[in-house]
Design a protein around this motif. Sequence first.
Motif, PDB file in Angstrom:
ATOM      1  N   VAL A 168       4.112   4.342   6.155  1.00  0.00           N
ATOM      2  CA  VAL A 168       2.573   3.789   6.252  1.00  0.00           C
ATOM      3  C   VAL A 168       1.567   5.086   6.163  1.00  0.00           C
ATOM      4  CG1 VAL A 168       1.027   2.582   7.632  1.00  0.00           C
ATOM      5  CG2 VAL A 168       3.428   1.689   7.520  1.00  0.00           C
ATOM      6  N   PRO A 169       1.828   5.880   7.120  1.00  0.00           N
ATOM      7  CA  PRO A 169       0.711   7.034   6.804  1.00  0.00           C
ATOM      8  C   PRO A 169       0.652   7.702   5.469  1.00  0.00           C
ATOM      9  CG  PRO A 169       2.314   7.685   8.389  1.00  0.00           C
ATOM     10  CD  PRO A 169       2.729   6.251   8.124  1.00  0.00           C
ATOM     11  N   ASP A 170       2.068   7.814   4.994  1.00  0.00           N
ATOM     12  CA  ASP A 170       2.298   8.470   3.540  1.00  0.00           C
ATOM     13  C   ASP A 170       1.534   7.816   2.487  1.00  0.00           C
ATOM     14  OD1 ASP A 170       4.332  10.722   2.517  1.00  0.00           O
ATOM     15  OD2 ASP A 170       3.964   9.288   1.079  1.00  0.00           O
ATOM     16  N   VAL A 171       1.762   6.416   2.494  1.00  0.00           N
ATOM     17  CA  VAL A 171       1.094   5.608   1.491  1.00  0.00           C
ATOM     18  C   VAL A 171      -0.456   5.585   1.848  1.00  0.00           C
ATOM     19  CG1 VAL A 171       0.798   3.321   0.523  1.00  0.00           C
ATOM     20  CG2 VAL A 171       3.110   3.904   1.181  1.00  0.00           C
ATOM     21  N   TYR A 172      -0.959   5.517   2.830  1.00  0.00           N
ATOM     22  CA  TYR A 172      -2.318   5.901   3.133  1.00  0.00           C
ATOM     23  C   TYR A 172      -2.871   6.892   2.619  1.00  0.00           C
ATOM     24  CZ  TYR A 172      -6.911   6.261   5.796  1.00  0.00           C
ATOM     25  OH  TYR A 172      -7.947   6.265   5.974  1.00  0.00           O
ATOM     26  N   ALA A 173      -2.102   8.178   2.876  1.00  0.00           N
ATOM     27  CA  ALA A 173      -2.741   9.500   2.365  1.00  0.00           C
ATOM     28  C   ALA A 173      -2.800   9.631   0.906  1.00  0.00           C
ATOM     29  CB  ALA A 173      -1.822  10.579   2.848  1.00  0.00           C
ATOM     30  N   MET A 174      -1.685   8.839   0.212  1.00  0.00           N
ATOM     31  CA  MET A 174      -1.683   8.824  -1.244  1.00  0.00           C
ATOM     32  C   MET A 174      -2.801   7.913  -1.634  1.00  0.00           C
ATOM     33  SD  MET A 174       0.388  10.383  -3.292  1.00  0.00           S
ATOM     34  CE  MET A 174      -0.500  10.526  -4.908  1.00  0.00           C
ATOM     35  N   LEU A 183      -5.858   8.823  -4.267  1.00  0.00           N
ATOM     36  CA  LEU A 183      -6.239   7.858  -5.646  1.00  0.00           C
ATOM     37  C   LEU A 183      -7.547   6.968  -5.594  1.00  0.00           C
ATOM     38  CD1 LEU A 183      -2.749   7.165  -6.757  1.00  0.00           C
ATOM     39  CD2 LEU A 183      -3.950   9.009  -7.935  1.00  0.00           C
ATOM     40  N   ALA A 184      -8.286   7.511  -4.614  1.00  0.00           N
ATOM     41  CA  ALA A 184      -9.456   6.368  -4.226  1.00  0.00           C
ATOM     42  C   ALA A 184     -10.281   6.170  -5.428  1.00  0.00           C
ATOM     43  CB  ALA A 184     -10.214   7.186  -3.085  1.00  0.00           C
ATOM     44  N   ASP A 185     -10.431   6.944  -6.453  1.00  0.00           N
ATOM     45  CA  ASP A 185     -11.279   6.754  -7.447  1.00  0.00           C
ATOM     46  C   ASP A 185     -10.735   5.485  -8.243  1.00  0.00           C
ATOM     47  OD1 ASP A 185      -9.071   8.487  -8.272  1.00  0.00           O
ATOM     48  OD2 ASP A 185     -10.244   9.186 -10.160  1.00  0.00           O
ATOM     49  N   ARG A 186      -9.572   5.130  -8.267  1.00  0.00           N
ATOM     50  CA  ARG A 186      -9.164   3.965  -8.846  1.00  0.00           C
ATOM     51  C   ARG A 186      -8.961   2.678  -8.036  1.00  0.00           C
ATOM     52  NH1 ARG A 186      -5.393   5.665 -13.422  1.00  0.00           N
ATOM     53  NH2 ARG A 186      -5.760   7.683 -13.846  1.00  0.00           N
ATOM     54  N   SER A 187      -8.829   1.594  -8.813  1.00  0.00           N
ATOM     55  CA  SER A 187      -8.697   0.342  -7.984  1.00  0.00           C
ATOM     56  C   SER A 187      -7.194   0.285  -7.779  1.00  0.00           C
ATOM     57  CB  SER A 187      -8.809  -0.829  -9.125  1.00  0.00           C
ATOM     58  OG  SER A 187      -8.348  -2.240  -8.620  1.00  0.00           O
ATOM     59  N   LEU A 188      -6.627  -0.079  -6.528  1.00  0.00           N
ATOM     60  CA  LEU A 188      -5.357   0.429  -5.865  1.00  0.00           C
ATOM     61  C   LEU A 188      -4.767  -0.986  -5.432  1.00  0.00           C
ATOM     62  CD1 LEU A 188      -5.795   3.480  -4.043  1.00  0.00           C
ATOM     63  CD2 LEU A 188      -4.792   3.271  -6.016  1.00  0.00           C
ATOM     64  N   GLY A 213       1.733  -2.822   9.284  1.00  0.00           N
ATOM     65  CA  GLY A 213       1.775  -1.802   8.452  1.00  0.00           C
ATOM     66  C   GLY A 213       0.871  -1.798   7.137  1.00  0.00           C
ATOM     67  N   VAL A 214       0.755  -3.074   6.496  1.00  0.00           N
ATOM     68  CA  VAL A 214      -0.034  -3.226   5.268  1.00  0.00           C
ATOM     69  C   VAL A 214      -1.397  -3.149   5.570  1.00  0.00           C
ATOM     70  CG1 VAL A 214      -0.749  -4.856   3.618  1.00  0.00           C
ATOM     71  CG2 VAL A 214       1.678  -4.429   4.128  1.00  0.00           C
ATOM     72  N   LYS A 215      -1.834  -3.623   6.784  1.00  0.00           N
ATOM     73  CA  LYS A 215      -3.138  -3.319   7.157  1.00  0.00           C
ATOM     74  C   LYS A 215      -3.652  -1.980   7.463  1.00  0.00           C
ATOM     75  CE  LYS A 215      -6.370  -5.971  10.579  1.00  0.00           C
ATOM     76  NZ  LYS A 215      -6.354  -6.720  11.842  1.00  0.00           N
ATOM     77  N   GLU A 216      -2.657  -1.309   7.979  1.00  0.00           N
ATOM     78  CA  GLU A 216      -2.789   0.161   8.226  1.00  0.00           C
ATOM     79  C   GLU A 216      -2.822   1.174   6.964  1.00  0.00           C
ATOM     80  OE1 GLU A 216       0.055   1.292  10.980  1.00  0.00           O
ATOM     81  OE2 GLU A 216      -0.548   0.111  12.467  1.00  0.00           O
ATOM     82  N   MET A 217      -2.260   0.769   5.791  1.00  0.00           N
ATOM     83  CA  MET A 217      -2.191   1.225   4.762  1.00  0.00           C
ATOM     84  C   MET A 217      -3.354   1.156   3.805  1.00  0.00           C
ATOM     85  SD  MET A 217       1.878   1.167   3.202  1.00  0.00           S
ATOM     86  CE  MET A 217       2.051  -0.656   3.730  1.00  0.00           C
ATOM     87  N   SER A 218      -4.212  -0.035   4.208  1.00  0.00           N
ATOM     88  CA  SER A 218      -5.615  -0.267   3.660  1.00  0.00           C
ATOM     89  C   SER A 218      -5.804  -0.491   2.344  1.00  0.00           C
ATOM     90  CB  SER A 218      -6.571   1.186   4.049  1.00  0.00           C
ATOM     91  OG  SER A 218      -6.518   1.148   5.522  1.00  0.00           O
ATOM     92  N   GLN A 273       5.736   8.348 -11.120  1.00  0.00           N
ATOM     93  CA  GLN A 273       6.370   9.405 -10.441  1.00  0.00           C
ATOM     94  C   GLN A 273       6.930   8.780  -9.080  1.00  0.00           C
ATOM     95  OE1 GLN A 273       2.824  12.294 -10.782  1.00  0.00           O
ATOM     96  NE2 GLN A 273       4.654  13.660 -10.325  1.00  0.00           N
ATOM     97  N   TYR A 274       8.019   9.267  -8.645  1.00  0.00           N
ATOM     98  CA  TYR A 274       8.518   8.818  -7.398  1.00  0.00           C
ATOM     99  C   TYR A 274       8.079   9.786  -6.238  1.00  0.00           C
ATOM    100  CZ  TYR A 274      12.148   7.197  -3.707  1.00  0.00           C
ATOM    101  OH  TYR A 274      12.639   6.541  -3.028  1.00  0.00           O
ATOM    102  N   LYS A 275       7.653   9.070  -5.408  1.00  0.00           N
ATOM    103  CA  LYS A 275       7.098   9.817  -4.168  1.00  0.00           C
ATOM    104  C   LYS A 275       8.004   9.866  -2.854  1.00  0.00           C
ATOM    105  CE  LYS A 275       3.810  11.633  -1.534  1.00  0.00           C
ATOM    106  NZ  LYS A 275       4.407  11.838  -0.325  1.00  0.00           N
ATOM    107  N   THR A 276       8.522  11.038  -2.514  1.00  0.00           N
ATOM    108  CA  THR A 276       9.237  11.279  -1.677  1.00  0.00           C
ATOM    109  C   THR A 276       8.327  11.261  -0.109  1.00  0.00           C
ATOM    110  OG1 THR A 276      10.959  12.805  -2.707  1.00  0.00           O
ATOM    111  CG2 THR A 276      10.806  12.914  -0.390  1.00  0.00           C
ATOM    112  N   THR A 277       8.889  10.419   0.720  1.00  0.00           N
ATOM    113  CA  THR A 277       8.000  10.165   2.137  1.00  0.00           C
ATOM    114  C   THR A 277       8.009  11.559   2.757  1.00  0.00           C
ATOM    115  OG1 THR A 277       8.749   8.049   2.266  1.00  0.00           O
ATOM    116  CG2 THR A 277       8.026   9.067   4.219  1.00  0.00           C
ATOM    117  N   GLY A 278       6.911  11.884   3.006  1.00  0.00           N
ATOM    118  CA  GLY A 278       6.603  13.250   3.986  1.00  0.00           C
ATOM    119  C   GLY A 278       6.529  14.521   3.040  1.00  0.00           C
ATOM    120  N   LYS A 279       6.612  14.213   1.657  1.00  0.00           N
ATOM    121  CA  LYS A 279       6.740  15.346   0.626  1.00  0.00           C
ATOM    122  C   LYS A 279       5.556  15.356  -0.393  1.00  0.00           C
ATOM    123  CE  LYS A 279      10.726  17.470   1.834  1.00  0.00           C
ATOM    124  NZ  LYS A 279      10.827  19.018   2.198  1.00  0.00           N
ATOM    125  N   PRO A 280       4.915  16.548  -0.829  1.00  0.00           N
ATOM    126  CA  PRO A 280       4.122  16.325  -2.015  1.00  0.00           C
ATOM    127  C   PRO A 280       4.703  15.747  -3.115  1.00  0.00           C
ATOM    128  CG  PRO A 280       4.274  18.541  -1.171  1.00  0.00           C
ATOM    129  CD  PRO A 280       5.359  17.945  -0.550  1.00  0.00           C
TER     130      PRO A 280
END
Length: 495
Positions: free
Chosen positions: A158-164, A168-173, A195-200, A380-387
């Motif tokens: 959840v926090p990883d998705v939120y940070a990602m 990308l906040a300049d795009r519709s998500l 969790g969805v609520k927290e991912m915003s 791209q595949y995003k590894t949880t906890g990694k750049p």
Amino acid sequence: MQSRRLFLKRAGLSTATLLFAEKILADPYRPLMPLFSGIDPVRIRGAVRSHGKGVPNVAISDGLSVVKTGSDGTFDLHSVSTRDFVFMTIPPGYAIAQNPTGTARFYQPIEPRTNGDATALFDIAQLPHSDTMHAFFQLADPQTLDEADVSRFRRETVPDVYAMARQLADRSLFGVACGDIMFDRLQYFPEYEQGVKEMSIPFFQVLGNHDVERQARTDEASSATFRRHFGPTYYSFNRGEIHYVVLDDIFWFGSYIGYLDQPQLDWLRADLAHVERGKTVVVFMHIPAYCEEYKRSGKKSPDNAEVITNRELLYRLLEPFRSYILSGHMHESEYLKDGGVEIHVNGAVCGAWWTANICGDGTPNGYSVYQVNGSGLTWQYKTTGKPIDHQMTIHPVGADPRHPDEFIANIWGADSRWTVLWYEDGLKKGLMDRRLGRDPEAVRLFEGPNLPKRHTWVDPSPTDHLFYAKPGPAAKEITLEARDGEGRVFTGKLG
């Protein structure tokens, strides 16, 4: 030892359900749901509005018929009493409405009055900017079994998705949970919703084979809890120039096969009739339309629970479009083409069912990030906890006992367009050799009758996204340069 997938598929099967499955597979294109007596007609009238004004040309459906709103935003849909929801195909340029839980709200329950009439009003808000450029996250197989799994999902994913999303906040998500949100215990759906609520960001949901009522013995009854939380199991929506479709490919009869029933295919045909030929269409489903796990495992044909048995009908409907099918289910990464469609089988949020931090093929726990510009997609595949530029794991010389003089790079996002160069002490040596094999870390964690301790049925899986090379005996530093189909370069180092 019996494989994980065989174990899960066959648990609880009876002779009756097996015979029923054989009938389906004998003629997978035959409609399975004849009209029954006692079905009453329902007339649904309503409108789609934005700031009090009608929105024209919006597709409205009950999962059988598709109509469009008129110039004043109103619609008149003739349905039947067996349909649960009326839903709209969210038009481009408008925000995705959300339930209080954060999940996408594009549907309403059909509640006919005694005279058989029902109403439905959809209020949508125009976006402050164009959604021609947008992005989405595909989360395949969160698959939480208990409080420990839920905790990891909430603490790690959840926090990883939120940070990602903030990057990308300049795009519709938006996000898509691509099936197996649960691991049979549907009482944890509210934890996912939190969790969805927290991912915003708004999330759409796909039905997976572990999201059904396992005690149900009919496909129609099996998705009741899922529908109560998330609405219809198949639907469509638009973002920018892309038409998105969610399909339910779980045919449940006490066990399951990958199958698209006739009413759903008829609906899809009607839905796509409103989409301009040549446009990009992205389809989300849990079980892949096709994958080649069977080839890597030395089998002659794919298991009917790991592909869509009547996928040719889907391919035929998608022929006029530039099409992608995005799925999960396999807990491994694969990118291929079949039937003129590009198919992505994404790695799992839970990896190997939360027993470690990787899937059976070495793909890390994570999710996929897709960015859209006009009609084109990059991913791209995003590894949880990694750049997000973390795209490989490098294993030292000797990690694979079959090739003791070579080192290995596991590049889980590599499709056929990728190239991987290697350098020895700064000197370019050439392309690495792509081969079938098993990830050494997956072998260490999962191979053997007592591993992993939590789910001993998990096994390492053969994969073809391994790259091999043989360094010289005096090599001090090995570096890699992997280039994807978009020209992006990712580097790694050994030594």
